[in-house]
Design a protein around this motif. Structure first.
Motif, PDB file in Angstrom:
ATOM      1  N   LYS A   1      14.791 -10.535  -4.823  1.00 41.97           N
ATOM      2  CA  LYS A   1      14.108 -11.712  -5.372  1.00 41.97           C
ATOM      3  C   LYS A   1      15.002 -12.940  -5.312  1.00 41.97           C
ATOM      4  O   LYS A   1      14.524 -14.050  -5.041  1.00 41.97           O
ATOM      5  N   GLU A   2      16.296 -12.753  -5.579  1.00 44.17           N
ATOM      6  CA  GLU A   2      17.220 -13.892  -5.533  1.00 44.17           C
ATOM      7  C   GLU A   2      17.382 -14.404  -4.107  1.00 44.17           C
ATOM      8  O   GLU A   2      17.464 -15.609  -3.879  1.00 44.17           O
ATOM      9  N   LEU A   3      17.443 -13.488  -3.162  1.00 41.06           N
ATOM     10  CA  LEU A   3      17.526 -13.906  -1.758  1.00 41.06           C
ATOM     11  C   LEU A   3      16.277 -14.677  -1.363  1.00 41.06           C
ATOM     12  O   LEU A   3      16.362 -15.719  -0.694  1.00 41.06           O
ATOM     13  N   LYS A   4      15.126 -14.205  -1.791  1.00 43.75           N
ATOM     14  CA  LYS A   4      13.884 -14.886  -1.429  1.00 43.75           C
ATOM     15  C   LYS A   4      13.786 -16.267  -2.072  1.00 43.75           C
ATOM     16  O   LYS A   4      13.213 -17.187  -1.485  1.00 43.75           O
ATOM     17  N   LYS A   5      14.337 -16.423  -3.269  1.00 45.36           N
ATOM     18  CA  LYS A   5      14.362 -17.747  -3.889  1.00 45.36           C
ATOM     19  C   LYS A   5      15.160 -18.723  -3.024  1.00 45.36           C
ATOM     20  O   LYS A   5      14.763 -19.881  -2.823  1.00 45.36           O
ATOM     21  N   TYR A   6      16.299 -18.261  -2.533  1.00 40.81           N
ATOM     22  CA  TYR A   6      17.114 -19.114  -1.647  1.00 40.81           C
ATOM     23  C   TYR A   6      16.350 -19.420  -0.361  1.00 40.81           C
ATOM     24  O   TYR A   6      16.331 -20.573   0.095  1.00 40.81           O
ATOM     25  N   LEU A   7      15.701 -18.413   0.204  1.00 40.79           N
ATOM     26  CA  LEU A   7      14.965 -18.630   1.445  1.00 40.79           C
ATOM     27  C   LEU A   7      13.780 -19.573   1.234  1.00 40.79           C
ATOM     28  O   LEU A   7      13.401 -20.300   2.144  1.00 40.79           O
ATOM     29  N   ASP A   8      13.202 -19.578   0.044  1.00 38.24           N
ATOM     30  CA  ASP A   8      12.146 -20.553  -0.258  1.00 38.24           C
ATOM     31  C   ASP A   8      12.696 -21.979  -0.203  1.00 38.24           C
ATOM     32  O   ASP A   8      12.025 -22.903   0.284  1.00 38.24           O
ATOM     33  N   VAL A   9      13.899 -22.158  -0.733  1.00 39.22           N
ATOM     34  CA  VAL A   9      14.536 -23.476  -0.670  1.00 39.22           C
ATOM     35  C   VAL A   9      14.799 -23.862   0.784  1.00 39.22           C
ATOM     36  O   VAL A   9      14.536 -25.000   1.204  1.00 39.22           O
ATOM     37  N   ILE A  10      15.319 -22.916   1.565  1.00 37.85           N
ATOM     38  CA  ILE A  10      15.553 -23.157   2.992  1.00 37.85           C
ATOM     39  C   ILE A  10      14.244 -23.516   3.686  1.00 37.85           C
ATOM     40  O   ILE A  10      14.172 -24.483   4.463  1.00 37.85           O
ATOM     41  N   SER A  11      13.203 -22.749   3.411  1.00 40.16           N
ATOM     42  CA  SER A  11      11.911 -22.953   4.063  1.00 40.16           C
ATOM     43  C   SER A  11      11.335 -24.330   3.781  1.00 40.16           C
ATOM     44  O   SER A  11      10.763 -24.971   4.669  1.00 40.16           O
ATOM     45  N   ASN A  12      11.501 -24.808   2.547  1.00 41.23           N
ATOM     46  CA  ASN A  12      10.858 -26.065   2.132  1.00 41.23           C
ATOM     47  C   ASN A  12      11.722 -27.304   2.337  1.00 41.23           C
ATOM     48  O   ASN A  12      11.271 -28.412   2.062  1.00 41.23           O
TER      49      ASN A  12
END
Length: 265
Positions: free
Chosen positions: A71-82
Protein backbone atom coordinates in the motif's frame (compact mmCIF):
# COMPACT_ATOMS: atom_id res chain seq x y z
CA UNK A 1 -33.31 47.39 2.70
CA UNK A 2 -35.40 45.79 -0.09
CA UNK A 3 -35.52 42.11 -0.96
CA UNK A 4 -33.93 42.95 -4.31
CA UNK A 5 -30.94 44.51 -2.56
CA UNK A 6 -30.61 41.57 -0.18
CA UNK A 7 -30.79 39.15 -3.08
CA UNK A 8 -28.07 41.07 -4.89
CA UNK A 9 -25.83 41.02 -1.84
CA UNK A 10 -26.38 37.27 -1.46
CA UNK A 11 -25.48 36.62 -5.08
CA UNK A 12 -22.47 38.90 -4.78
CA UNK A 13 -21.21 37.14 -1.66
CA UNK A 14 -21.78 33.77 -3.29
CA UNK A 15 -19.72 34.88 -6.28
CA UNK A 16 -16.88 35.97 -4.02
CA UNK A 17 -17.02 32.68 -2.17
CA UNK A 18 -16.88 30.66 -5.38
CA UNK A 19 -14.05 32.80 -6.68
CA UNK A 20 -12.13 32.21 -3.48
CA UNK A 21 -12.67 28.47 -3.69
CA UNK A 22 -11.51 28.44 -7.29
CA UNK A 23 -8.30 30.15 -6.26
CA UNK A 24 -7.54 27.30 -3.86
CA UNK A 25 -8.72 24.42 -6.08
CA UNK A 26 -5.80 22.09 -6.92
CA UNK A 27 -5.07 21.52 -10.63
CA UNK A 28 -6.91 18.64 -12.26
CA UNK A 29 -5.51 16.25 -14.86
CA UNK A 30 -8.14 16.61 -17.59
CA UNK A 31 -7.36 13.19 -19.07
CA UNK A 32 -7.97 11.29 -15.83
CA UNK A 33 -9.87 13.67 -13.56
CA UNK A 34 -7.27 13.10 -10.86
CA UNK A 35 -5.77 15.84 -8.73
CA UNK A 36 -2.27 16.93 -9.65
CA UNK A 37 -0.59 17.26 -6.30
CA UNK A 38 2.18 19.71 -7.12
CA UNK A 39 4.01 21.37 -9.98
CA UNK A 40 7.30 21.20 -8.05
CA UNK A 41 9.63 18.18 -8.33
CA UNK A 42 8.23 15.11 -6.63
CA UNK A 43 9.26 14.30 -3.08
CA UNK A 44 10.76 10.79 -3.23
CA UNK A 45 11.00 10.48 0.57
CA UNK A 46 8.40 7.72 0.98
CA UNK A 47 10.09 5.61 -1.71
CA UNK A 48 13.47 6.26 -0.12
CA UNK A 49 12.18 4.87 3.19
CA UNK A 50 10.87 1.74 1.50
CA UNK A 51 14.19 1.13 -0.25
CA UNK A 52 16.12 1.52 2.99
CA UNK A 53 13.74 -0.96 4.63
CA UNK A 54 13.62 -3.67 1.95
CA UNK A 55 16.84 -3.42 -0.12
CA UNK A 56 20.21 -4.45 1.27
CA UNK A 57 23.67 -3.03 0.52
CA UNK A 58 24.16 -5.54 -2.31
CA UNK A 59 21.02 -4.28 -4.01
CA UNK A 60 19.02 -7.45 -3.32
CA UNK A 61 15.32 -7.01 -2.61
CA UNK A 62 13.09 -8.37 0.11
CA UNK A 63 10.04 -8.76 -2.13
CA UNK A 64 8.02 -10.44 0.63
CA UNK A 65 8.54 -7.35 2.77
CA UNK A 66 7.59 -5.08 -0.11
CA UNK A 67 4.49 -7.19 -0.67
CA UNK A 68 3.44 -6.67 2.94
CA UNK A 69 4.00 -2.91 2.53
CA UNK A 70 2.51 -2.71 -0.95
CA UNK A 71 0.00 0.00 0.00
CA UNK A 72 2.85 2.39 0.79
CA UNK A 73 4.51 1.66 -2.53
CA UNK A 74 1.25 2.28 -4.35
CA UNK A 75 0.81 5.61 -2.56
CA UNK A 76 4.20 6.69 -3.91
CA UNK A 77 3.33 5.43 -7.38
CA UNK A 78 0.09 7.45 -7.26
CA UNK A 79 2.18 10.56 -6.66
CA UNK A 80 4.47 9.58 -9.56
CA UNK A 81 1.47 8.89 -11.79
CA UNK A 82 -0.20 12.25 -11.09
CA UNK A 83 2.90 14.45 -11.23
CA UNK A 84 4.88 14.01 -14.46
CA UNK A 85 7.92 16.24 -14.88
CA UNK A 86 7.61 19.61 -16.54
CA UNK A 87 10.19 21.70 -18.35
CA UNK A 88 10.34 23.89 -15.25
CA UNK A 89 12.11 21.05 -13.43
CA UNK A 90 15.88 20.84 -13.74
CA UNK A 91 17.28 18.18 -16.06
CA UNK A 92 18.59 16.22 -13.08
CA UNK A 93 15.24 16.37 -11.28
CA UNK A 94 13.57 15.02 -14.40
CA UNK A 95 16.06 12.19 -14.78
CA UNK A 96 15.83 11.28 -11.09
CA UNK A 97 12.04 11.12 -11.43
CA UNK A 98 12.16 8.79 -14.43
CA UNK A 99 14.83 6.51 -12.94
CA UNK A 100 12.85 6.19 -9.71
CA UNK A 101 9.67 5.60 -11.69
CA UNK A 102 11.28 2.82 -13.73
CA UNK A 103 12.70 1.05 -10.69
CA UNK A 104 9.58 1.47 -8.54
CA UNK A 105 7.22 0.27 -11.27
CA UNK A 106 9.53 -2.70 -11.88
CA UNK A 107 9.17 -3.63 -8.21
CA UNK A 108 5.40 -3.25 -8.54
CA UNK A 109 5.43 -5.47 -11.65
CA UNK A 110 7.23 -8.20 -9.71
CA UNK A 111 4.76 -7.86 -6.83
CA UNK A 112 1.84 -8.11 -9.27
CA UNK A 113 3.07 -11.58 -10.28
CA UNK A 114 4.94 -12.67 -7.15
CA UNK A 115 6.29 -15.25 -6.58
CA UNK A 116 8.39 -15.50 -9.74
CA UNK A 117 11.92 -16.76 -10.26
CA UNK A 118 12.67 -14.27 -13.06
CA UNK A 119 11.08 -11.17 -14.53
CA UNK A 120 11.21 -12.92 -17.90
CA UNK A 121 8.72 -15.50 -16.61
CA UNK A 122 6.11 -12.73 -16.52
CA UNK A 123 6.13 -12.48 -20.31
CA UNK A 124 4.33 -15.79 -20.70
CA UNK A 125 1.65 -14.65 -18.24
CA UNK A 126 0.73 -11.51 -20.19
CA UNK A 127 -2.45 -12.08 -22.20
CA UNK A 128 -2.29 -8.99 -24.39
CA UNK A 129 -2.05 -9.36 -28.19
CA UNK A 130 1.43 -8.57 -29.55
CA UNK A 131 2.82 -7.93 -26.04
CA UNK A 132 5.30 -10.69 -25.23
CA UNK A 133 7.69 -9.05 -22.77
CA UNK A 134 7.05 -7.47 -19.36
CA UNK A 135 8.86 -4.34 -20.50
CA UNK A 136 6.34 -3.71 -23.29
CA UNK A 137 3.26 -4.12 -21.08
CA UNK A 138 1.49 -0.81 -20.44
CA UNK A 139 0.46 -1.54 -16.87
CA UNK A 140 0.59 1.99 -15.41
CA UNK A 141 -0.23 5.59 -16.26
CA UNK A 142 1.80 8.76 -15.94
CA UNK A 143 -0.01 12.04 -16.47
CA UNK A 144 -3.00 10.10 -17.77
CA UNK A 145 -0.96 8.34 -20.48
CA UNK A 146 -0.68 4.55 -20.47
CA UNK A 147 2.98 3.64 -20.29
CA UNK A 148 5.38 0.71 -20.17
CA UNK A 149 8.86 0.30 -18.77
CA UNK A 150 10.12 0.48 -22.37
CA UNK A 151 8.42 3.87 -22.72
CA UNK A 152 10.39 5.17 -19.75
CA UNK A 153 13.77 3.72 -20.74
CA UNK A 154 13.77 4.04 -24.51
CA UNK A 155 11.06 6.58 -25.22
CA UNK A 156 12.02 9.04 -22.50
CA UNK A 157 15.38 8.61 -20.76
CA UNK A 158 17.49 7.44 -23.71
CA UNK A 159 15.67 9.64 -26.21
CA UNK A 160 15.62 12.89 -24.27
CA UNK A 161 18.65 13.06 -22.00
CA UNK A 162 21.70 11.58 -23.78
CA UNK A 163 23.10 10.22 -20.51
CA UNK A 164 24.59 6.70 -20.79
CA UNK A 165 25.01 6.44 -17.03
CA UNK A 166 21.29 5.77 -16.69
CA UNK A 167 22.24 2.17 -17.54
CA UNK A 168 24.05 2.00 -14.19
CA UNK A 169 20.83 3.00 -12.41
CA UNK A 170 17.90 1.27 -14.15
CA UNK A 171 17.26 -2.10 -12.54
CA UNK A 172 15.13 -4.73 -14.29
CA UNK A 173 14.95 -7.06 -11.25
CA UNK A 174 17.68 -9.43 -12.48
CA UNK A 175 20.90 -10.58 -10.81
CA UNK A 176 23.06 -9.22 -13.63
CA UNK A 177 21.48 -5.76 -13.40
CA UNK A 178 23.30 -3.02 -11.51
CA UNK A 179 22.45 -3.07 -7.82
CA UNK A 180 19.15 -1.52 -6.84
CA UNK A 181 20.29 1.41 -4.77
CA UNK A 182 18.78 1.44 -1.27
CA UNK A 183 17.99 5.11 -1.55
CA UNK A 184 15.94 7.13 -4.01
CA UNK A 185 17.64 9.16 -6.72
CA UNK A 186 17.48 12.91 -6.10
CA UNK A 187 18.15 15.68 -8.58
CA UNK A 188 20.68 17.48 -6.39
CA UNK A 189 22.64 14.26 -5.80
CA UNK A 190 22.07 12.55 -9.13
CA UNK A 191 25.53 12.87 -10.71
CA UNK A 192 27.28 11.62 -7.57
CA UNK A 193 24.78 8.75 -7.34
CA UNK A 194 25.31 7.76 -10.99
CA UNK A 195 29.09 7.89 -10.56
CA UNK A 196 28.83 5.69 -7.47
CA UNK A 197 26.65 3.24 -9.39
CA UNK A 198 29.20 3.14 -12.22
CA UNK A 199 32.03 2.39 -9.82
CA UNK A 200 30.06 -0.32 -8.04
CA UNK A 201 28.97 -1.93 -11.33
CA UNK A 202 32.34 -1.90 -13.11
CA UNK A 203 34.23 -3.23 -10.09
CA UNK A 204 31.84 -6.10 -9.36
CA UNK A 205 33.54 -9.19 -10.88
CA UNK A 206 30.20 -10.98 -11.16
CA UNK A 207 29.02 -8.28 -13.56
CA UNK A 208 32.25 -7.06 -15.21
CA UNK A 209 35.40 -9.20 -14.99
CA UNK A 210 38.29 -6.94 -16.02
CA UNK A 211 41.99 -7.75 -16.11
CA UNK A 212 44.86 -6.02 -17.92
CA UNK A 213 44.78 -8.87 -20.46
CA UNK A 214 41.05 -8.97 -21.26
CA UNK A 215 37.70 -7.48 -20.34
CA UNK A 216 34.61 -9.64 -19.92
CA UNK A 217 31.93 -6.98 -19.73
CA UNK A 218 28.23 -6.85 -18.97
CA UNK A 219 25.90 -7.33 -21.92
CA UNK A 220 24.87 -3.71 -21.27
CA UNK A 221 27.97 -2.63 -23.16
CA UNK A 222 26.87 -4.74 -26.11
CA UNK A 223 23.13 -4.01 -26.04
CA UNK A 224 23.62 -0.24 -25.74
CA UNK A 225 26.89 0.13 -27.63
CA UNK A 226 25.55 3.16 -29.48
CA UNK A 227 24.85 5.00 -26.21
CA UNK A 228 28.40 4.46 -24.92
CA UNK A 229 29.89 5.79 -28.15
CA UNK A 230 27.89 9.02 -28.28
CA UNK A 231 29.70 12.35 -27.88
CA UNK A 232 32.93 10.84 -29.24
CA UNK A 233 33.21 8.49 -26.26
CA UNK A 234 33.84 4.74 -26.33
CA UNK A 235 33.27 1.61 -24.26
CA UNK A 236 36.93 1.84 -23.27
CA UNK A 237 36.38 5.40 -22.03
CA UNK A 238 33.43 4.43 -19.81
CA UNK A 239 35.17 1.35 -18.42
CA UNK A 240 38.23 3.38 -17.49
CA UNK A 241 36.07 6.06 -15.88
CA UNK A 242 35.05 3.63 -13.15
CA UNK A 243 37.07 0.42 -13.26
CA UNK A 244 40.09 0.16 -10.96
CA UNK A 245 41.69 -2.01 -13.64
CA UNK A 246 42.19 -0.05 -16.86
CA UNK A 247 41.97 -1.27 -20.44
CA UNK A 248 43.13 0.16 -23.76
CA UNK A 249 41.92 0.07 -27.35
CA UNK A 250 43.77 -3.21 -27.93
CA UNK A 251 42.30 -5.03 -24.92
CA UNK A 252 40.13 -7.95 -26.11
CA UNK A 253 36.50 -7.42 -25.06
CA UNK A 254 33.86 -10.12 -24.67
CA UNK A 255 30.45 -10.06 -23.03
CA UNK A 256 29.24 -12.14 -20.11
CA UNK A 257 26.07 -14.20 -20.17
CA UNK A 258 23.21 -12.37 -18.49
CA UNK A 259 21.78 -13.85 -15.30
CA UNK A 260 18.03 -13.23 -15.35
CA UNK A 261 17.37 -14.79 -11.92
CA UNK A 262 15.34 -12.53 -9.65
CA UNK A 263 17.41 -10.07 -7.58
CA UNK A 264 15.83 -11.36 -4.39
CA UNK A 265 17.39 -11.62 -0.93
Amino acid sequence: MTRCTLKGMTIGLLGLTLAGLAAFTPPINIATGSVLLTSAPVDHGSYDRLLKKYVNEKGLVNYKGFKADEKELKKYLDVISNNPPTDKWSKNDQMAYWINAYNAYTIQLILNHYPVSSIKDIGSRIKIPFVTTPWASKFFKIGGEEMSLDNIEHGTLRKKFNEPRIHFALVCAARSCPRLRNEAYEGDKLIAQLDDQGSDFLNNPAKNAITPQKASLSKYFDWYKGDWKENNKSIEYWVNQYSKTKINKDTPISFLDYNWALNEQ
